[in-house]
Design a protein around this motif. Sequence first.
Motif, short mmCIF file in Angstrom:
data_model
loop_
_atom_site.label_atom_id
_atom_site.label_comp_id
_atom_site.label_asym_id
_atom_site.label_seq_id
_atom_site.Cartn_x
_atom_site.Cartn_y
_atom_site.Cartn_z
N ARG A 180 0.82 -1.21 0.00
CA ARG A 180 0.00 0.00 0.00
C ARG A 180 0.86 1.27 0.00
O ARG A 180 2.04 1.24 0.35
N ASP A 181 0.22 2.36 -0.37
CA ASP A 181 0.79 3.70 -0.28
C ASP A 181 2.11 3.82 -1.05
O ASP A 181 3.15 4.20 -0.51
N PHE A 217 4.23 5.26 -4.62
CA PHE A 217 4.21 6.36 -5.58
C PHE A 217 5.30 6.13 -6.62
O PHE A 217 6.33 5.49 -6.36
N GLN A 221 8.09 3.12 -1.85
CA GLN A 221 7.19 3.16 -0.69
C GLN A 221 7.93 3.88 0.42
O GLN A 221 8.96 3.40 0.90
N GLN A 244 3.11 11.64 -8.81
CA GLN A 244 3.34 11.01 -7.49
C GLN A 244 2.05 10.79 -6.70
O GLN A 244 2.04 10.81 -5.46
N LYS A 245 0.96 10.54 -7.41
CA LYS A 245 -0.28 10.16 -6.72
C LYS A 245 -0.07 8.84 -6.00
O LYS A 245 0.61 7.95 -6.50
N ARG A 246 -0.67 8.71 -4.83
CA ARG A 246 -0.50 7.50 -4.03
C ARG A 246 -1.44 6.40 -4.54
O ARG A 246 -2.60 6.66 -4.86
N ASP A 288 -2.13 1.80 -4.33
CA ASP A 288 -1.82 0.47 -3.83
C ASP A 288 -1.69 -0.46 -5.04
O ASP A 288 -2.38 -0.28 -6.04
N LYS A 330 -6.38 3.47 -6.34
CA LYS A 330 -6.04 4.59 -5.47
C LYS A 330 -6.01 4.10 -4.03
O LYS A 330 -6.84 3.29 -3.62
N THR A 331 -5.08 4.62 -3.25
CA THR A 331 -4.89 4.13 -1.90
C THR A 331 -6.18 4.14 -1.09
O THR A 331 -6.48 3.20 -0.35
#
Length: 568
Positions: free
Chosen positions: A487-488, A490, A511, A534-536, A538, A563-564
């Motif tokens: 997760r999370d 970029f 990450q 750099q959108k977050r 998963d 998207k996260t």
Amino acid sequence: MRWTFPSSVDSQTVSELAQTLNVEPLVAQLLVQRGITTFDDARKFFRPTLNDLHDPYLMKDMDKAVARIEQAITANENILVFGDYDVDGTTSVSLVSTYLRTHHPNVATYIPDRYKEGYGVSYQGIDYAHDNDCTLIIALDCGIKSLDHVDYAKKKGIDFIICDHHRPGDELPDAVAVLDPKRSDCEYPYDELCGCGVGFKLVQALGKNRGETIEDLLQYLDLVATAIAADIVPMTGENRILAKFGLDVINSNPRPGIKTLVQQSKKSRFDITDVVFIIAPRINAAGRIRHGHHAVDLLTESDLDLAETYASEIEKYNADRKTLDKRITLEALSQIEDNNETERSTTVVFQDDWHKGVIGIVASRLIETYYRPTLVFTKSEGKLAASARSVPGFDVYNALEACAEHLEQFGGHMYAAGLTLKEENYLMFKEAFEKVVSETLHPDLKTPEINIDAEIEFDDITPKFFRILKQFEPFGPQNMTPVFLTRDLFDTGFAKPIGEESKHLKLFVRQGDSGGIGAVGFGLGHKFPMVQNQKRFDAVYCIDENEWNGKVSQQLRVKDIKKTDDVG
């Protein structure tokens, strides 16, 4: 895409296994998920040996098969080795005929014409055996339902030995021997062999009878591994052993025919995925475009120069196959849209000039767009013939069985089948199939599923972890490449769509403060906006290797991204 985790495993079992094996809990978890809970299980998994193969004589009728073949050799009879035109069939014929010829000169091979004879044992093949004074036919990867054909052969003085792995019907053919681990009265310990695997067990039994060791038969395992990979059988038990040692042969000392295909790819080392996507399609292309005996010629040829000539011909067939499959897929997609059939539970399409050799591939392609059980029909020998493909979790063979009143014949597996019917029954069958599937297809199966093995952090991907993960190979059904969720994430600014029509996505992912790692998402080019700036996000992915200009580097093979805040 549905992202799902497997059922939870017992934490105590994981902890004890991690201690016993001196591995990280994550590795132990992956093993327990695969049913490996003890040191002995793990030893067999990580260090499979040829000694773990079962005694071939445990298979029902094996003693009868060996006795009849030895009788034929002693009496100098002519033997015909008969097999299907796909990879499993042609590798089976190549294996058994090559072995028999080391002991007996009078061995011929026969692959039915896909278009004139269709699947399985054919009357033309039996007539060919009779015309050439063959008194024994060994049928490989087919024959389990050929009751009438075996009776026809018997009237002509020809005996049958059947080596098959498909589901038997209520009655078995009246053959000298019927080798099929799926026989209800067969107590062989492993029933997931492919056709070539059953053929190998026959060869193993013949070898044992002649005092040969398993090491004497290693040279045939490149064929067996190719069939296992192509036929998508479970990568467990004997299949995993045979595939592992077969890959070793492919990478060290393959037969000339396979060697030429390996050399054409320019890859330094082959894994199961390479066999599936490089070797298997080319072997299949012979039967799809021209004739399956071209594949047998390639796989039995001992002269490297001649093998290279055969391989060049097969490469052309494969190029023709790609062109056909692309055109027919586009025509089929147009037909679905033009007929307003995008919302049905099934895809059933028909055009009388579609090439029979590629309709199975087209069916798989259509599932990529309309995720549902799919049949693609064409006209063949005055009837309609179809290839069926299914989605994971749905048994298309059972669905066809429920519509059997409309069919002339059908056969196959849970996820792939073939069938024929009279043209006047097409529409009735189409609606019957739609009804059966709509009533039995679970709603969850209408959406592609990604099974996640574990959620991890990038810091978990250490060199040691990756080395152990490599030892999980060879991968395949019931031992799939582990899929991880992190997760999370970029992208560091390198993301871009790549490939024809920008279909794929290339990234360099981080990450937090971890070191970055290259990644590629096949078919994910449309998700580029989700990772820009750099959108977050998963990601679910496999840990892979990329070979480029002779250099091998670690990379992620991304299966999907969200998207996260979209992921639970």
